[in-house]
Design an enzyme around this catalytic site. Structure first.
Site, PDB file in Angstrom:
ATOM      1  N   ARG A   1     -14.740  -6.854   5.731  1.00 32.50           N
ATOM      2  CA  ARG A   1     -15.908  -7.195   6.563  1.00 32.50           C
ATOM      3  C   ARG A   1     -15.642  -7.079   8.052  1.00 32.50           C
ATOM      4  NH1 ARG A   1     -16.492 -11.060   2.644  1.00 32.50           N
ATOM      5  NH2 ARG A   1     -18.094 -10.519   1.140  1.00 32.50           N
TER       6      ARG A   1
ATOM      7  N   LYS B   1     -19.928   3.958  18.508  1.00 30.01           N
ATOM      8  CA  LYS B   1     -20.522   4.610  17.328  1.00 30.01           C
ATOM      9  C   LYS B   1     -19.407   5.133  16.420  1.00 30.01           C
ATOM     10  CE  LYS B   1     -23.820   7.675  17.934  1.00 30.01           C
ATOM     11  NZ  LYS B   1     -24.756   8.618  18.599  1.00 30.01           N
TER      12      LYS B   1
ATOM     13  N   GLU C   1     -18.236  18.821  26.940  1.00 37.97           N
ATOM     14  CA  GLU C   1     -18.755  17.454  27.063  1.00 37.97           C
ATOM     15  C   GLU C   1     -18.521  16.911  28.473  1.00 37.97           C
ATOM     16  OE1 GLU C   1     -20.505  16.182  24.623  1.00 37.97           O
ATOM     17  OE2 GLU C   1     -19.813  17.180  22.787  1.00 37.97           O
TER      18      GLU C   1
ATOM     19  N   LYS D   1     -20.330   8.212  30.654  1.00 39.64           N
ATOM     20  CA  LYS D   1     -20.632   7.743  29.298  1.00 39.64           C
ATOM     21  C   LYS D   1     -20.823   6.224  29.297  1.00 39.64           C
ATOM     22  CE  LYS D   1     -20.410   7.744  24.599  1.00 39.64           C
ATOM     23  NZ  LYS D   1     -20.200   8.451  23.375  1.00 39.64           N
TER      24      LYS D   1
ATOM     25  N   GLU E   1     -28.365   2.398  21.121  1.00 37.11           N
ATOM     26  CA  GLU E   1     -29.081   3.659  21.015  1.00 37.11           C
ATOM     27  C   GLU E   1     -30.553   3.503  20.693  1.00 37.11           C
ATOM     28  OE1 GLU E   1     -27.328   6.576  18.367  1.00 37.11           O
ATOM     29  OE2 GLU E   1     -27.683   8.093  19.882  1.00 37.11           O
TER      30      GLU E   1
ATOM     31  N   ARG F   1     -29.911   6.182  25.777  1.00 32.80           N
ATOM     32  CA  ARG F   1     -28.669   6.796  25.312  1.00 32.80           C
ATOM     33  C   ARG F   1     -28.882   8.227  24.822  1.00 32.80           C
ATOM     34  NH1 ARG F   1     -24.081   3.235  22.417  1.00 32.80           N
ATOM     35  NH2 ARG F   1     -22.786   4.823  21.509  1.00 32.80           N
TER      36      ARG F   1
ATOM     37  N   ASN G   1     -27.430  13.425  24.424  1.00 35.21           N
ATOM     38  CA  ASN G   1     -27.684  14.568  23.553  1.00 35.21           C
ATOM     39  C   ASN G   1     -28.053  15.828  24.309  1.00 35.21           C
ATOM     40  OD1 ASN G   1     -27.088  13.492  21.055  1.00 35.21           O
ATOM     41  ND2 ASN G   1     -29.074  12.489  20.924  1.00 35.21           N
TER      42      ASN G   1
ATOM     43  N   HIS H   1     -27.469  19.093  22.754  1.00 33.10           N
ATOM     44  CA  HIS H   1     -27.130  18.836  21.356  1.00 33.10           C
ATOM     45  C   HIS H   1     -28.240  19.186  20.377  1.00 33.10           C
ATOM     46  CE1 HIS H   1     -23.615  17.027  23.050  1.00 33.10           C
ATOM     47  NE2 HIS H   1     -23.163  16.613  21.875  1.00 33.10           N
TER      48      HIS H   1
ATOM     49  N   HIS I   1     -26.739  21.395  17.698  1.00 29.09           N
ATOM     50  CA  HIS I   1     -26.630  21.051  16.280  1.00 29.09           C
ATOM     51  C   HIS I   1     -27.199  22.147  15.394  1.00 29.09           C
ATOM     52  CE1 HIS I   1     -26.230  16.541  17.343  1.00 29.09           C
ATOM     53  NE2 HIS I   1     -25.050  17.099  17.153  1.00 29.09           N
TER      54      HIS I   1
ATOM     55  N   HIS J   1     -18.175  22.477  17.808  1.00 22.92           N
ATOM     56  CA  HIS J   1     -19.206  21.616  18.374  1.00 22.92           C
ATOM     57  C   HIS J   1     -19.376  21.864  19.884  1.00 22.92           C
ATOM     58  CE1 HIS J   1     -21.587  18.011  19.055  1.00 22.92           C
ATOM     59  NE2 HIS J   1     -20.720  17.652  20.001  1.00 22.92           N
TER      60      HIS J   1
HETATM   61  N1  LIG Z   1     -18.709   8.449  17.722  1.00 26.16           N
HETATM   62  C1  LIG Z   1     -19.212   9.171  18.679  1.00 26.16           C
HETATM   63  O1  LIG Z   1     -19.880   8.675  19.574  1.00 26.16           O
HETATM   64  C2  LIG Z   1     -18.964  10.649  18.689  1.00 26.16           C
HETATM   65  C3  LIG Z   1     -19.313  11.411  19.803  1.00 26.16           C
HETATM   66  C4  LIG Z   1     -19.008  12.756  19.799  1.00 26.16           C
HETATM   67  C5  LIG Z   1     -18.377  13.327  18.706  1.00 26.16           C
HETATM   68  N2  LIG Z   1     -18.048  12.567  17.628  1.00 26.16           N
HETATM   69  C6  LIG Z   1     -17.368  13.142  16.470  1.00 26.16           C
HETATM   70  O2  LIG Z   1     -16.112  13.645  16.883  1.00 26.16           O
HETATM   71  C7  LIG Z   1     -15.698  14.636  15.965  1.00 26.16           C
HETATM   72  C8  LIG Z   1     -15.072  15.781  16.700  1.00 26.16           C
HETATM   73  O3  LIG Z   1     -13.931  15.313  17.384  1.00 26.16           O
HETATM   74  P1  LIG Z   1     -12.812  16.317  17.926  1.00 26.16           P
HETATM   75  O4  LIG Z   1     -13.438  17.441  18.604  1.00 26.16           O
HETATM   76  O5  LIG Z   1     -11.847  15.480  18.670  1.00 26.16           O
HETATM   77  O6  LIG Z   1     -12.187  16.933  16.594  1.00 26.16           O
HETATM   78  P2  LIG Z   1     -10.942  16.532  15.654  1.00 26.16           P
HETATM   79  O7  LIG Z   1     -10.743  15.081  15.613  1.00 26.16           O
HETATM   80  O8  LIG Z   1     -11.174  17.237  14.396  1.00 26.16           O
HETATM   81  O9  LIG Z   1      -9.717  17.195  16.407  1.00 26.16           O
HETATM   82  C9  LIG Z   1      -9.645  18.593  16.506  1.00 26.16           C
HETATM   83  C10 LIG Z   1      -8.294  19.114  16.005  1.00 26.16           C
HETATM   84  O10 LIG Z   1      -7.298  18.845  16.985  1.00 26.16           O
HETATM   85  C11 LIG Z   1      -6.190  18.185  16.384  1.00 26.16           C
HETATM   86  N3  LIG Z   1      -5.615  17.353  17.435  1.00 26.16           N
HETATM   87  C12 LIG Z   1      -6.117  16.203  17.916  1.00 26.16           C
HETATM   88  N4  LIG Z   1      -5.402  15.787  18.957  1.00 26.16           N
HETATM   89  C13 LIG Z   1      -4.412  16.673  19.146  1.00 26.16           C
HETATM   90  C14 LIG Z   1      -3.349  16.786  20.074  1.00 26.16           C
HETATM   91  N5  LIG Z   1      -3.206  15.906  21.079  1.00 26.16           N
HETATM   92  N6  LIG Z   1      -2.490  17.823  19.951  1.00 26.16           N
HETATM   93  C15 LIG Z   1      -2.672  18.744  18.968  1.00 26.16           C
HETATM   94  N7  LIG Z   1      -3.670  18.699  18.072  1.00 26.16           N
HETATM   95  C16 LIG Z   1      -4.532  17.677  18.157  1.00 26.16           C
HETATM   96  C17 LIG Z   1      -6.781  17.479  15.214  1.00 26.16           C
HETATM   97  O11 LIG Z   1      -5.797  17.218  14.245  1.00 26.16           O
HETATM   98  C18 LIG Z   1      -7.830  18.458  14.732  1.00 26.16           C
HETATM   99  O12 LIG Z   1      -7.210  19.415  13.928  1.00 26.16           O
HETATM  100  C19 LIG Z   1     -16.924  15.016  15.179  1.00 26.16           C
HETATM  101  O13 LIG Z   1     -16.796  14.523  13.870  1.00 26.16           O
HETATM  102  C20 LIG Z   1     -18.058  14.319  15.888  1.00 26.16           C
HETATM  103  O14 LIG Z   1     -19.099  13.939  15.009  1.00 26.16           O
HETATM  104  C21 LIG Z   1     -18.334  11.250  17.604  1.00 26.16           C
HETATM  105 ZN   LIG Z   2     -21.061  16.226  21.485  1.00 25.13          ZN
END
Ligand SMILES: NC(=O)c1ccc[n+]([C@@H]2O[C@H](COP(=O)([O-])OP(=O)(O)OC[C@H]3O[C@@H](n4cnc5c(N)ncnc54)[C@H](O)[C@@H]3O)[C@@H](O)[C@H]2O)c1
Ligand SMILES: [Zn+2]
Length: 541
Positions: free
Chosen positions: A311, A333, A375, A410, A420, A424, A428, A431, A435, A447
């Site tokens: 929980r 989020k 971003e 942010k 949100e 907020r 996007n 986006h 998307h 992305h």
């Molecule tokens: N919660 C939120 O508000 C929010 C906002 C934007 C995006 N997201 C989410 O974030 C995700 C995308 O995140 P991302 O772009 O970081 O992708 P990711 O977490 O998949 O990382 C990308 C790749 O880089 C590798 N990696 C990470 N750090 C590294 C480092 N320092 N050195 C070498 N390799 C490294 C990872 O293992 C992975 O293979 C999506 O799922 C998206 O939905 C969430």
């Molecule tokens: Zn984004």
């Protein structure tokens, strides 16, 4: 090599957080003289503080405080406890910090109320309903308290335990000049909040910072199979150091390491189930802390786990991609994908801390870095013309600065709308289109790349609708191109893209919401953009 410096050690924080008792204990252990600014003022004036407030007013008291700060700022070798709001003014912060390291003590409102027991002798709480006044005051002052990068949450700690943490922070940061402390960006929601700390090499000091954030019963590091081999042992070593004196946080001695396969395809409930099992096997209980060490995927998965395991347990984000640093680690989020779509299951989970060490970006593959940069551009367009101008010049060298500015945008947005409900949505930008491109490419397009194209389309649409000048749209597009990000719409029929956009979960009824730039640093949400105009822009090549 304990005492590497003669700087003062300054404890600040809200009344009731333990400054005097912990300060005395710390001074005793360091063999230093202890000074309490409130007491110093009372001794000098021969009057009590409530009396000074009652007869001369708060301004007179603040003037006395400022004088004391100036004097103590040039002294050395002291342990100083300040009054609750002594460091409320930038001048006092500067004079005191010139002579020493500031550590802020904090506790939640309920703990403070319990400890104080009444408002007796506390002029700032003089009110019929002193508890409500305390909560209001705490909420207003929290951003200042959280702006100190070094914090000890004393709520669940004895004086001795809090003193251990203070001494550990002193050992880890006391030898550094003020300019080497992490930058701290406060994120507040009501009377609660956390800090985003940014500094090269922070990963090595994560243990003491996290041990000071509460008295945890255990710690689990969640990471992926790419990041864990690179950084998990560095983090584990830092955690284990916090298990030793002076910090003595025993829970840090045997961190659980739970890894998942890397990549978006593993951001699902199956992965979550597997990780729950690892945490259970490792013995993490309700008093535990989950650390998300990785990109946005790990952050979202670990955040969701922290929100739901037993929980809910505490969470700290240690983002390792640029995208995670400037976007996903802040704002609370979390969530995972279902076979039907992205991020369909999730929860809001605020972290206790976000630790950003830009040095980990050195191993991040170039395309990931570039995608994250989209971003950062987004942050500039939404709310920071200076950041945008920096990117526009093309030579990106100061990563820590850039991250700080993007995170600040942010934070400003999520603070205005923590759950949100409205504003907020500006996050996007790019986006709605992005998307659709991701979806149509069956997620083969990154992305960040999709968002870059989306921002270019948004800029052209805004220009066509007369919302922004042609010059603004041109600046957005050339900046993206200079950062080697794509800006050309993929060769799908415009109708197909429109259809993919309307399938997006963020649609509202039949109308899509578009975040459109009006100027660099100013965007607005538009719900009434005619379909034909959107199709026209998508067809432009
Ligand atoms: N919660 C939120 O508000 C929010 C906002 C934007 C995006 N997201 C989410 O974030 C995700 C995308 O995140 P991302 O772009 O970081 O992708 P990711 O977490 O998949 O990382 C990308 C790749 O880089 C590798 N990696 C990470 N750090 C590294 C480092 N320092 N050195 C070498 N390799 C490294 C990872 O293992 C992975 O293979 C999506 O799922 C998206 O939905 C969430
Ligand atoms: Zn984004």
């Amino acid at each position: 090599m304990r005492l590497t410096t003669h700087r003062n050690l300054v404890l600040t924080g809200f009344m009731g957080c333990g400054k005097s008792a912990i300060g005395r204990e710390v001074a005793c252990r360091m063999g230093r003289e202890f000074v309490d600014t409130d007491q110093l003022i009372e001794t000098r004036t021969g009057r009590s503080i409530p009396d000074i407030f009652a007869r001369d007013g708060e301004a007179a008291f603040r003037a006395l405080e400022a004088e004391v700060c100036r004097e103590l700022g040039v002294e050395r070798g002291l342990v100083i406890a300040t009054g609750g709001w002594t460091l409320g003014t930038p001048e006092n912060r500067t004079t005191i910090a010139a002579g020493g390291l500031v550590i802020c003590l904090r506790a939640d409102a309920a703990t403070l109320i319990e400890r104080l027991g009444s408002a007796a002798g506390r002029p700032m709480l003089a009110d019929q309903d002193w508890q409500a006044r305390l909560r209001g005051l705490l909420a207003r002052r929290l951003p200042v308290y959280l702006s100190f990068p070094l914090q000890v949450n004393t709520a669940n700690m004895s004086v001795e335990q809090a003193a251990d943490r203070v001494l550990a922070l002193w050992e880890a940061f006391g030898a550094d000049g003020t300019e080497h402390l992490p930058v701290s960006l406060p994120v507040t929601y009501g009377e609660e909040g956390y800090s985003v700390l940014i500094r090269d090499g922070l990963l090595d000091r994560a243990g003491v910072l996290l041990a000071a954030a509460d008295r945890w019963s255990g710690v689990a590091v969640i990471s992926d199979q790419v990041v864990a081999p690179l950084y998990a042992s560095q983090l584990t070593t830092a955690l284990q150091r916090a298990a030793e004196p002076p910090c003595s946080a025993r829970a840090m001695e045997h961190p659980i390491l739970a890894t998942m396969p890397a990549g978006e395809t593993h951001k699902n409930l199956e992965t979550v189930t597997g990780l729950y099992a690892k945490l259970l096997a490792g013995g993490l209980d309700r008093g535990g802390l989950v650390l998300a060490l990785g990109g946005g995927v790990v952050g979202d998965v670990a955040g969701f786990i922290a929100a739901t395991y037993m929980r809910g347990v505490a969470l700290a984000q240690l983002p390792t991609t640029l995208l995670a640093m400037v976007d996903s680690s802040v704002g609370g989020k979390t969530g995972v994908d279902l076979p039907y779509g992205k991020n369909l299951v999730g929860a809001f989970k605020q972290p206790v801390m976000v630790l950003i060490d830009p040095l980990v970006l050195k191993t991040l593959p170039e395309p990931e870095l570039r995608a994250g940069m989209a971003e950062v551009v987004k942050a500039g367009i939404i709310g920071d013309p200076e950041l945008f101008a920096y990117l526009e010049r093309g030579a990106v060298t100061d990563m820590a600065w850039l991250i700080r500015r993007a995170v600040a945008v942010k934070i400003a947005v999520v603070e205005a709308d923590p759950y949100e409900r409205g504003r907020r949505a500006v996050l996007n930008l790019g986006h709605t289109f992005g998307h659709a491109f991701e979806l149509l490419s069956k997620y083969r397009m990154r992305h960040g790349e999709a968002v870059a194209i989306g921002m270019a389309v948004a800029a052209r649409l805004a220009m066509r609708l007369g919302l922004c000048r042609a010059e603004t749209a041109r600046r957005i597009i050339t900046t993206l191109q200079r950062l080697e990000l794509p800006t050309i719409v993929p060769a799908y029929p415009a109708e197909t893209i429109w259809e993919a956009m309307t399938r997006d979960k963020k649609k509202r009824g039949s109308r899509l919401r578009f975040v459109l730039p009006h100027d660099i640093g100013r965007v607005e949400i538009h719900e009434d953009v005619p379909r034909e105009r959107v199709l026209e822009v998508l067809e432009e090549k």
